[in-house]
Design a protein around this motif. Structure first.
Motif, short mmCIF file in Angstrom:
data_model
loop_
_atom_site.label_atom_id
_atom_site.label_comp_id
_atom_site.label_asym_id
_atom_site.label_seq_id
_atom_site.Cartn_x
_atom_site.Cartn_y
_atom_site.Cartn_z
N GLU A 70 1.08 -1.69 -0.07
CA GLU A 70 0.22 0.12 -0.25
C GLU A 70 0.90 1.38 0.35
N ASP A 71 2.48 1.41 0.76
CA ASP A 71 2.98 2.67 0.82
C ASP A 71 3.56 2.46 -0.71
N VAL A 72 3.32 2.29 -1.53
CA VAL A 72 4.35 2.44 -2.54
C VAL A 72 3.17 2.60 -3.79
N LEU A 73 2.06 1.53 -3.92
CA LEU A 73 0.83 2.69 -4.95
C LEU A 73 1.06 3.51 -5.72
N VAL A 105 -17.35 -3.58 -17.59
CA VAL A 105 -17.91 -4.90 -17.22
C VAL A 105 -19.49 -5.08 -18.59
N ASN A 106 -19.83 -3.03 -18.85
CA ASN A 106 -20.85 -3.06 -19.70
C ASN A 106 -20.64 -2.34 -20.99
N PRO A 107 -21.34 -2.61 -21.38
CA PRO A 107 -21.40 -1.38 -22.96
C PRO A 107 -20.60 -0.65 -22.89
N GLU A 108 -21.40 0.12 -21.45
CA GLU A 108 -21.77 1.60 -21.57
C GLU A 108 -20.38 2.45 -21.01
N HIS A 109 -19.31 1.49 -20.68
CA HIS A 109 -18.48 1.34 -20.10
C HIS A 109 -18.25 2.35 -18.42
N THR A 110 -19.48 2.42 -18.60
CA THR A 110 -19.75 3.21 -16.17
C THR A 110 -19.48 1.98 -15.19
N VAL A 111 -18.89 0.38 -15.23
CA VAL A 111 -18.63 -0.23 -14.21
C VAL A 111 -17.58 -1.17 -14.84
N GLN A 112 -16.87 -0.65 -14.12
CA GLN A 112 -15.33 -1.46 -14.38
C GLN A 112 -15.35 -2.87 -13.10
N VAL A 113 -14.82 -4.16 -13.71
CA VAL A 113 -13.94 -5.17 -12.80
C VAL A 113 -13.63 -5.14 -11.31
N SER A 114 -13.03 -4.46 -11.22
CA SER A 114 -13.60 -3.71 -9.39
C SER A 114 -14.03 -3.08 -9.06
N ASP A 115 -15.25 -2.99 -9.85
CA ASP A 115 -16.81 -2.78 -8.91
C ASP A 115 -17.04 -3.33 -8.52
N GLY A 116 -17.00 -4.54 -8.93
CA GLY A 116 -18.23 -5.95 -8.78
C GLY A 116 -18.28 -6.68 -7.15
N PRO A 117 -19.08 -7.26 -6.22
CA PRO A 117 -19.25 -7.35 -5.15
C PRO A 117 -18.63 -8.18 -4.43
N ASP A 118 -17.79 -9.25 -5.87
CA ASP A 118 -17.42 -10.16 -6.08
C ASP A 118 -15.56 -10.33 -6.14
N PRO A 120 -12.11 -9.58 -4.77
CA PRO A 120 -11.33 -9.70 -3.67
C PRO A 120 -10.79 -8.17 -3.10
N ALA A 121 -10.92 -8.20 -1.71
CA ALA A 121 -10.37 -6.90 -1.09
C ALA A 121 -9.29 -6.92 -1.01
N MET A 122 -8.50 -8.11 -0.80
CA MET A 122 -6.91 -8.00 -1.09
C MET A 122 -6.32 -6.78 -2.72
N PHE A 123 -7.11 -6.55 -3.16
CA PHE A 123 -6.85 -6.41 -4.49
C PHE A 123 -6.70 -5.29 -5.21
N LEU A 124 -8.18 -4.58 -4.08
CA LEU A 124 -8.71 -3.59 -4.40
C LEU A 124 -7.95 -2.38 -4.53
N PRO A 125 -6.86 -2.18 -3.58
CA PRO A 125 -6.65 -0.49 -3.00
C PRO A 125 -4.99 -1.04 -4.44
N LEU A 126 -4.46 -1.98 -5.29
CA LEU A 126 -4.26 -2.17 -6.11
C LEU A 126 -4.81 -2.56 -7.64
N ALA A 127 -6.12 -2.50 -8.29
CA ALA A 127 -6.95 -2.34 -8.77
C ALA A 127 -6.99 -0.68 -9.34
N LYS A 128 -7.57 -0.06 -7.51
CA LYS A 128 -7.81 1.01 -8.49
C LYS A 128 -6.48 1.76 -8.36
#
Length: 209
Positions: A70-73, A105-118, A120-128
């Motif tokens: 997290e400190d170097v993200l 994950v949608n044709p409108e390009h408003t929702v990203q993979v990292s927005d999904g409820p499933d 993984p929380a541990m990868f969320l900071p990296l994805a963001k």
């Protein structure tokens, strides 16, 4: 063709270098420490210390930078900004090893993979952090960049099949309904893009067949 691979000692970087060397390309590994790659040409320098002069003469620069704690993200953004600044206004192409979390994950390009409820929380900071870096990269029209996202399941030790599907901004599944690719097949796609691609100022993605 002359290619520089930055942060070449990383898992992705090593395989990208290996792929380029096996195709008889002129490859330089840019590393901070001792060279652990197949490249015979080495530039020993920290990414943040690189200058325009260091990269002059290369046709393509591949950015394989990765930060995981997290400190170097935030360095996903600062490192990419530095590379863009020193390549600004040149014809040198910048290819970036990206992440899958920012794929849509949608044709409108408003929702990203990292927005999904499933997701993984541990990868969320990296994805963001990677998503933020991409958003900032999109604003650069002074650099010939291409951001290449892997599939959602990016397997460091996966086999090299020699095949992949080239896709765009949306999460793409293969015939088995999977979003998966090995680092080795990703390396093939990266060098294909370096040698044949023309996705200037675009984000593309790759998934195993």
């Amino acid at each position: 063709m002359k290619i520089a691979v930055i942060c070449a000692n990383g898992k992705a970087g090593k395989l990208i270098v290996k792929e380029a060397v096996e195709r008889n390309l002129d490859v330089t590994s840019v590393v901070r420490g001792d060279n652990q790659t197949a490249a015979q040409n080495v530039l020993k320098k920290d990414l943040f210390d690189l200058t325009t002069a260091d990269l002059n003469g290369f046709d393509v620069v591949i950015d394989a930078f990765g930060a995981w704690t997290e400190d170097v993200l935030p360095q996903h953004s600062t490192s990419l900004k530095h590379l863009c600044d020193i390549l600004s206004g040149t014809d040198i192409r910048l290819l970036v090893v990206g992440g899958a979390g920012s794929l849509y994950v949608n044709p409108e390009h408003t929702v990203q993979v990292s927005d999904g409820p499933d997701f993984p929380a541990m990868f969320l900071p990296l994805a963001k952090a990677q998503g933020k870096a991409l958003a900032e990269l999109r604003k650069r029209n002074d650099v010939k960049w291409t951001f290449i996202s892997p599939a959602a399941d990016f397997q460091a030790d996966g086999e090299r099949t020699g095949k992949y599907i080239l896709a765009g901004e949306e999460l793409t599944l293969n015939a088995n309904g999977e979003s998966v690719i090995s680092y080795a097949d990703y390396a093939i796609a990266m060098i294909d893009e370096a040698t044949k691609g023309n996705h200037i100022q675009q984000r593309i993605s790759v998934v195993a067949e």
